[in-house]
Enzyme design. Structure first.
Site, short mmCIF file in Angstrom:
data_model
loop_
_atom_site.label_atom_id
_atom_site.label_comp_id
_atom_site.label_asym_id
_atom_site.label_seq_id
_atom_site.Cartn_x
_atom_site.Cartn_y
_atom_site.Cartn_z
N CYS A 115 0.81 -1.23 0.00
CA CYS A 115 0.00 0.00 0.00
C CYS A 115 0.84 1.27 0.00
O CYS A 115 0.39 2.31 -0.47
CB CYS A 115 -0.95 0.01 1.19
SG CYS A 115 -2.22 -1.29 1.10
N HIS A 262 -3.67 7.27 0.83
CA HIS A 262 -3.89 5.94 0.28
C HIS A 262 -5.32 5.52 0.59
O HIS A 262 -5.79 5.69 1.72
CB HIS A 262 -2.90 4.95 0.88
CG HIS A 262 -3.31 3.53 0.72
ND1 HIS A 262 -3.57 2.97 -0.52
CD2 HIS A 262 -3.52 2.55 1.63
CE1 HIS A 262 -3.91 1.70 -0.35
NE2 HIS A 262 -3.89 1.42 0.93
N ASN A 292 -9.90 -0.54 -2.42
CA ASN A 292 -8.48 -0.37 -2.14
C ASN A 292 -7.69 -0.99 -3.29
O ASN A 292 -7.71 -2.20 -3.48
CB ASN A 292 -8.14 -1.05 -0.81
CG ASN A 292 -6.68 -0.91 -0.43
OD1 ASN A 292 -5.83 -0.54 -1.24
ND2 ASN A 292 -6.37 -1.22 0.82
#
Length: 335
Positions: A115, A262, A292
């Protein structure tokens, strides 16, 4: 020392939209349950036969970013490719992009920081440009999560969160020094590595061993996430690394013109936004549409925010990420 700036942005997501209601047909879940916990309404998944892969999506996003930078593939001096879901275990996606774009024999570096992969990759590109070694670096974040998710009730805690897509930026030498990347800040804490991980296949737990075990209740080649533990650490580390970046440049949260976190969980983004006192119009979230997308989430959001006119010349833009490893980082830049 030179400075660097983003000169082109681009993104690509598959056409196939998967809604929360679609997932409810595959597992015991529903739209309200998913939205309450994550803020996600839908995500994009690669569809069999659509020609997409992690690298292909990266190429599609890269073409847009390179064109917007006013360059051609021949102008790029280096590729930095961030992903946790490469087309092959090896070689990595960077060399595939180099081949598909018909580039010169430039270096291609793959970054495996999940991530926070894009933030790490921006930092790498920034250093290569600052030292004068390269003039234009292509940075890509791309993910094909849907090919490796447990799409049953057993895996719903992870599988409802993730989507596919790619984003790319061109980072170039800043000839005018009037704007650009001010600083990057990176951290890790490996003692929490097992809280968000994909433990197999791996060199100590290879495919034949997994097949021989035939353990359908505990298949190690699906991602594992301790959601509450990750959430608690994320909100702390996000805040710390954002303030670290601002303080390093003598700035405050009130100086931020656009904050792009993020896209891990809308609840995390909202918590951080509230804690920093940043108004809604200065935060860009698109997890509602895409889920995501790990290394791709920040460049996709950056590209969309720029396209929507939410990022203008001289704006102070802050990027921040936290994820598996644990790793986290921030980028502070003047657009």
């Amino acid at each position: 020392m030179y400075s660097s700036k983003i000169t082109g942005v681009g993104h690509y997501v598959p056409e196939n939209i998967v809604t929360n209601d679609d997932l409810s047909k595959l597992m015991d879940t529903n739209d309200a349950w998913i939205q309450e916990r994550t803020g996600i309404k839908e995500r994009r998944h690669i569809k069999k036969g659509d020609g997409n892969s992690t690298s292909v999506m990266g190429v599609k996003a890269s073409k847009i970013a390179i064109e917007r930078a006013g360059l051609t593939p021949d102008d790029i001096d280096m590729i930095v490719f961030a992903t946790l879901s490469p087309d092959m275990y090896f070689p990595g996606g960077g060399v595939q992009v180099q081949e598909m774009l018909g580039m010169r024999t430039i270096p291609a570096l793959d970054v495996r920081n999940q991530c926070s992969g894009f933030v790490y990759s921006v930092s790498v590109a920034d250093q290569f440009i600052k030292t004068g070694m390269y003039k234009h670096v292509l940075v890509i974040g791309a993910e094909n999560h849907s090919g490796g998710l447990d799409m049953t009730t057993r895996g719903r805690g992870v599988s409802v969160i993730f989507g596919d897509g790619a984003g790319a930026v061109v980072i170039s030498r800043n000839e005018s020094n009037s704007a650009g990347i001010l600083s990057t800040h990176l951290h890790s804490e490996g003692k929490h590595k097992d809280e968000l991980a994909l433990q197999g296949p791996a060199t100590d737990h290879w495919v034949p061993e997994i097949i021989a075990e035939n353990d359908q209740e505990n298949i190690p080649y699906y991602p594992h996430m301790n959601g509450q533990f990750v959430f608690k650490h994320a909100v702390v580390r996000f805040s710390q690394v954002i303030m670290e970046g601002l303080e390093a440049n003598g700035l405050a949260t009130t100086d931020i013109d656009m904050f792009i976190p993020h896209q891990a969980n809308l609840r995390i983004s909202q918590y951080i936004q509230k804690k920093m006192g940043v108004p809604d119009e200065k935060v860009f979230n698109n997890i509602q549409k895409y889920g995501n997308t790990t290394a791709a989430s920040i460049p996709i959001a950056l590209s969309e925010a720029w396209e929507a006119g939410k990022i203008k010349d001289n704006d102070l833009v802050v990027l921040a990420a936290f994820g598996s490893g644990f790793t986290w980082g921030s980028v502070v830049m003047r657009w």
